[in-house]
Design an enzyme around this catalytic site. Structure first.
Site, PDB file in Angstrom:
ATOM      1  N   SER A  46     -13.152  -3.372   1.013  1.00 38.21           N
ATOM      2  CA  SER A  46     -13.429  -2.916   2.371  1.00 38.21           C
ATOM      3  C   SER A  46     -14.935  -2.866   2.597  1.00 38.21           C
ATOM      4  CB  SER A  46     -12.826  -1.523   2.587  1.00 38.21           C
ATOM      5  OG  SER A  46     -11.444  -1.525   2.312  1.00 38.21           O
ATOM      6  N   ARG A  89       0.860  -1.190   0.000  1.00 42.97           N
ATOM      7  CA  ARG A  89       0.000   0.000   0.000  1.00 42.97           C
ATOM      8  C   ARG A  89       0.893   1.236   0.000  1.00 42.97           C
ATOM      9  NH1 ARG A  89      -2.396   3.667   3.675  1.00 42.97           N
ATOM     10  NH2 ARG A  89      -4.561   4.204   3.201  1.00 42.97           N
ATOM     11  N   LYS A  99      -5.445   6.398   8.609  1.00 44.26           N
ATOM     12  CA  LYS A  99      -6.597   7.112   8.060  1.00 44.26           C
ATOM     13  C   LYS A  99      -7.230   7.925   9.184  1.00 44.26           C
ATOM     14  CE  LYS A  99      -7.751   3.824   4.381  1.00 44.26           C
ATOM     15  NZ  LYS A  99      -8.817   3.012   3.768  1.00 44.26           N
TER      16      LYS A  99
END
Length: 216
Positions: free
Chosen positions: A111, A42, A140
């Site tokens: 997700s 990621r 996040k």
């Protein structure tokens, strides 16, 4: 081919913000030695070309350890790097779009933050679901914590594997014991640590305890 519970047990997600002079490759290898069972690359700020170049040796490394390697978001990079699949969020490419590029043999994860999203993901052909953020998130800032009850309801609503994600650390992980999913996904709990191998070993032991009875 369906993902096994064992493959989903400790799902590590990379983040180069915590490398502190180390290479991502070396940190990933240490994590694999420590017991990571699935890896997601990621790297949000890479072009497709740069991400592909970064991913190719890491995909090969994962395969030496018999661990699937997934690319976050970038379907084309997943295809070009030889990765085992892609993870697409609710605001990324659709599962159908990813499947059209990658074909039936690659894994596609997505997700889900509630039962409706989880059921739709399974209906759309997702191979697994990452659900959270169970304890908020270090990566996040806008992530909304997900209750344990909702997490359990999501696990009960689908038949594909579910991994819990979001702020999971060695200190809070056991709060998820028996949540009903197949594994936990972690980022900083491994990659923010000075010794990724030792951190991965600890998180693997916790993942096994949390998901005991979920399958081999």
């Amino acid at each position: 081919m369906q993902l096994t519970d064992a493959q989903m047990r400790l799902y590590a997600i990379t983040d180069d913000r915590w490398l502190n002079g180390r290479t991502l490759y070396d940190c990933v290898e240490d994590a694999l030695k420590g017991g990571v069972t699935m890896l997601q690359i990621r790297e949000k700020h890479c072009s497709t070309e740069k991400l592909t170049a970064l991913a190719i040796p890491i995909v090969s490394l994962c395969h030496r350890y018999h661990v699937p390697c997934i690319i976050n978001d970038d379907v084309q990079a997943a295809k070009d790097s030889g990765a085992d699949g892609v993870h697409v969020g609710q605001d990324d490419a659709s599962i159908a779009q990813a499947r059209a590029v990658l074909g039936a043999e690659k894994w596609i994860g997505t997700s889900a933050h509630n039962v409706a999203e989880a059921r739709k993901a399974q209906q759309d052909g997702a191979d697994y679901i990452g659900t959270g953020a169970v304890f908020g998130s270090a990566t996040k800032q806008d992530a909304t914590p997900l209750s344990l009850q909702t997490l359990q309801e999501i696990c009960q609503a689908v038949t594909i594997p579910v991994v819990a994600i979001g702020g999971i650390t060695a200190e809070n992980a056991l709060q998820l014991r028996g949540f009903g999913g197949q594994g936990i996904a972690v980022i900083s709990a491994i990659f923010a640590k000075p010794d990724c191998m030792t951190a991965a070993k600890e998180m693997r032991q916790l993942a096994d305890a949390i998901c005991k009875g979920a399958g081999a």
